[in-house]
Design a protein around this motif. Structure first.
Motif, short mmCIF file in Angstrom:
data_model
loop_
_atom_site.label_atom_id
_atom_site.label_comp_id
_atom_site.label_asym_id
_atom_site.label_seq_id
_atom_site.Cartn_x
_atom_site.Cartn_y
_atom_site.Cartn_z
N ALA A 21 0.83 -1.21 0.00
CA ALA A 21 0.00 0.00 0.00
C ALA A 21 0.87 1.26 0.00
N VAL A 22 1.97 1.22 0.74
CA VAL A 22 2.91 2.34 0.76
C VAL A 22 3.50 2.56 -0.63
N ARG B 9 3.69 5.62 -5.91
CA ARG B 9 3.38 5.75 -7.34
C ARG B 9 2.32 6.83 -7.57
N PHE B 10 1.35 6.92 -6.67
CA PHE B 10 0.32 7.95 -6.77
C PHE B 10 0.95 9.34 -6.71
N THR B 11 1.86 9.52 -5.76
CA THR B 11 2.52 10.82 -5.60
C THR B 11 3.38 11.15 -6.81
N ALA B 12 4.13 10.15 -7.31
CA ALA B 12 5.03 10.37 -8.45
C ALA B 12 4.27 10.73 -9.72
N ILE C 88 -7.75 2.72 -4.44
CA ILE C 88 -8.03 4.15 -4.52
C ILE C 88 -6.87 4.88 -5.20
N SER C 89 -5.64 4.55 -4.80
CA SER C 89 -4.45 5.17 -5.40
C SER C 89 -4.42 4.95 -6.90
N THR D 174 -4.88 6.06 -12.70
CA THR D 174 -5.46 5.78 -14.02
C THR D 174 -6.03 7.04 -14.65
N GLN D 175 -6.73 7.83 -13.86
CA GLN D 175 -7.28 9.08 -14.37
C GLN D 175 -6.18 10.00 -14.88
#
Length: 310
Positions: free
Chosen positions: A114-115, A120-123, A214-215, A220-221
């Motif tokens: 999850a971390v 990846r979400f932040t990047a 959720i991330s 994807t968006q």
């Protein structure tokens, strides 16, 4: 066997009812275990030696490889020893230690994945603020939290599982001291125990999985809005590796631990646990290597041009 002696050791039945299968499994498991060791150690070395990989993503990948090494080594050497001979025993302390390690490391990996999804979400979603958000102190803190949650879960579940009354039963119908197999040995009603396992599984397994989903919904968006084909392809490659690992890991762990009292066949449970315990840690380095150009480039330099490391 007396109650006293049954507290001193267990017998891991494993696949002892099929000797021919044991011989085949010994060769396959040994090969896979060696590949797991080499692959994960290589990932750790490459991530540390190549300065280009001194980023949060590879810091977490290094921790994942270290976890996989510990996770596999906590049970596979004992399994190989049992496959080779007629002695299938494991001491009570050894069984308790194996259970503790298995639960702790599995829980840590759930949270760590999850971390890695958050990284990846932040990047991808906040690239301009990435280095500010994912600073080294936060990365270390996130890994420490992962270890803390996994160890706490195991500290709660391991003693409860080992203290279940077994009325002299000492034969574990598995190749390792795994929680569902030990619960099934109990000679008392385990509904309360299974409910506790389910609740903790929701916290340790499903909550991190929900955060991962959720991330990747936001990721994807963001990827679909990218105009650059190269950027989109690179994002898909790095995220694809992580998603593949998540799918392999969570698919097995949900089946095994979200229904500890399930009525599936014993052999099916054994092979799923073997896949989860050995095949997935073996595949992780291969998945990240084949899908990641930076890792492939670092590997080439490590083995063929060491002088070019900076």
């Amino acid at each position: 066997m007396s109650n006293k002696s049954s507290l001193e050791q267990f017998i891991l039945l494993g696949f002892s009812d099929r000797p021919m299968l044991e011989h085949i499994l010994f060769v396959i498991v040994l090969i896979f275990y060696l590949i797991t060791l080499v692959g994960n150690i290589t990932i750790i070395l490459v991530s540390r030696l190549d300065i280009r990989l001194h980023t949060p993503m590879y810091f977490f990948l290094t921790n994942l490889s270290f976890l996989d090494l510990c996770f596999t080594t906590s049970s596979i050497p004992q399994f190989l020893f049992n496959l080779r001979g007629s002695n299938k025993t494991i001491s009570y302390l050894g069984c308790a230690t194996q259970l503790f390690m298995f639960l702790a490391l599995g829980g840590i990996e759930c949270v760590l994945l999850a971390v890695m999804a958050y990284d990846r979400f932040t990047a991808i979603c906040k690239p301009l603020h990435y280095t500010v958000i994912m600073h080294p102190q936060l990365c270390v803190l996130l890994v420490a939290v992962s270890w803390g949650i996994g160890l706490l879960n195991s500290l709660v579940m391991s003693p409860i599982t080992m203290k279940l009354p077994r009325c002299g039963k000492y034969q574990v119908k598995h190749f390792l001291c795994e929680m569902p197999a030990l619960i099934k040995m109990a000679c008392v009603n385990t509904v309360t125990m299974e409910s506790t396992v389910f609740i903790l599984s929701v916290i340790i397994v499903l909550v991190p999985l929900l955060l991962i989903l959720i991330s990747y919904g936001y990721i994807t968006q963001t990827i679909l809005r990218m105009k650059s084909g190269v950027g989109r392809k690179k994002a898909f490659n790095t995220c694809g590796s992580h998603l593949t690992v998540v799918s392999l890991f969570y698919g097995n762990i949900i089946y095994i631990y979200m229904q500890p009292g399930n009525n599936s066949s014993q052999d099916q449970g054994k092979f799923l646990t073997l896949f989860y315990n050995l095949v997935t840690p073996m595949l992780n380095p291969l998945i990240y290597t084949f899908r990641n150009k930076e890792v492939k480039s670092a590997l080439k330099k490590l083995f063929f041009d060491k002088s070019r490391f900076r």
